[in-house]
Scaffold this motif. Sequence first.
Motif, PDB file in Angstrom:
ATOM      1  N   ILE A 126     -11.514  18.446   8.109  1.00 18.04           N
ATOM      2  CA  ILE A 126     -10.086  18.261   7.833  1.00 18.04           C
ATOM      3  C   ILE A 126      -9.820  16.764   7.944  1.00 18.04           C
ATOM      4  CG2 ILE A 126      -7.738  18.805   8.565  1.00 18.04           C
ATOM      5  CD1 ILE A 126      -8.972  21.311   9.963  1.00 18.04           C
TER       6      ILE A 126
ATOM      7  N   GLN B 161       1.919  23.739   7.757  1.00 21.92           N
ATOM      8  CA  GLN B 161       1.077  22.634   7.330  1.00 21.92           C
ATOM      9  C   GLN B 161       0.565  22.900   5.911  1.00 21.92           C
ATOM     10  OE1 GLN B 161      -2.234  22.026   9.947  1.00 21.92           O
ATOM     11  NE2 GLN B 161      -2.922  20.148   8.963  1.00 21.92           N
TER      12      GLN B 161
ATOM     13  N   ILE C   5      -2.202  22.075   3.074  1.00 19.27           N
ATOM     14  CA  ILE C   5      -3.569  21.574   2.962  1.00 19.27           C
ATOM     15  C   ILE C   5      -3.994  21.578   1.497  1.00 19.27           C
ATOM     16  CG2 ILE C   5      -5.989  21.910   3.597  1.00 19.27           C
ATOM     17  CD1 ILE C   5      -4.352  21.207   5.983  1.00 19.27           C
TER      18      ILE C   5
ATOM     19  N   THR D 224      -7.096  21.261  -1.183  1.00 19.89           N
ATOM     20  CA  THR D 224      -8.541  21.502  -1.130  1.00 19.89           C
ATOM     21  C   THR D 224      -9.047  22.090  -2.434  1.00 19.89           C
ATOM     22  OG1 THR D 224     -10.315  22.577   0.126  1.00 19.89           O
ATOM     23  CG2 THR D 224      -8.262  23.822  -0.170  1.00 19.89           C
TER      24      THR D 224
ATOM     25  N   THR E 203     -10.994  27.406   3.396  1.00 18.96           N
ATOM     26  CA  THR E 203      -9.911  26.809   4.185  1.00 18.96           C
ATOM     27  C   THR E 203      -9.028  27.871   4.819  1.00 18.96           C
ATOM     28  OG1 THR E 203      -9.909  24.875   2.728  1.00 18.96           O
ATOM     29  CG2 THR E 203      -7.946  25.224   4.082  1.00 18.96           C
TER      30      THR E 203
ATOM     31  N   ASP F  25      -2.663  17.222   4.804  1.00 17.29           N
ATOM     32  CA  ASP F  25      -4.071  16.905   5.025  1.00 17.29           C
ATOM     33  C   ASP F  25      -4.907  17.540   3.925  1.00 17.29           C
ATOM     34  OD1 ASP F  25      -3.811  15.435   7.479  1.00 17.29           O
ATOM     35  OD2 ASP F  25      -3.485  17.338   8.531  1.00 17.29           O
TER      36      ASP F  25
END
Length: 206
Positions: free
Chosen positions: A95, A108, A110, A112, A118, A149
């Motif tokens: 991460i 959150q 993310i 990817t 994930t 992130d």
Amino acid sequence: MKPVLALTKGRLERQFIAFLQERGYDVQPLIDKGRKLQVETSEFFAVFAKGVDVATYVEHGIADLGIIGADILLENEPDVFDLLPLPFGKCRFAIAGEPLTHYSQRKQRIATKYPNITTKYFREKGKSIDIVKLEGSVELAPLLGLADDIVDIVETGNTLEENGLIVKEEMFDLSARCIANRNSLKLKKAMLYPLIESFKVEEAVI
């Protein structure tokens, strides 16, 4: 009759050729292939494809064995036999993001290329997240505000550093894997066994 071995084009292909050379195989046909996608060596027929497609060719029995990254097995879960780890293609899932990220009250977010990996990783930690699926350079997502992130494969960390990102959490290590078609292992065991045995290395990453 020779085994059919599907190889992931690019970096894994080059590393696998070096690996074979160390074991005394004649790799010149693989080195001199040019743009050919099928090559015959003294020990096997080789076909060259993208990693995801390598898994598909093995799953459908077009290839008996395949050399792919562990990320493909974890993300796509093809119906193949995961035979053994190989001592190259070493990297890790991590991460990463900007050093001073402040999370709001929302979930959150993310970015990817690996939504299944994930989601499973965060679920096992008891966290609910929003996934932004990207195909290209995921490093852009936190820089442009698309995500908090990222989850991605990290090898050297140079790309992260050059874009002002840091690794926030190491997830797990990866290496290249040798996979097999399930029927081939049963029907062609005598033909495949010597090749498989020559690939075994004690120090390979699991």
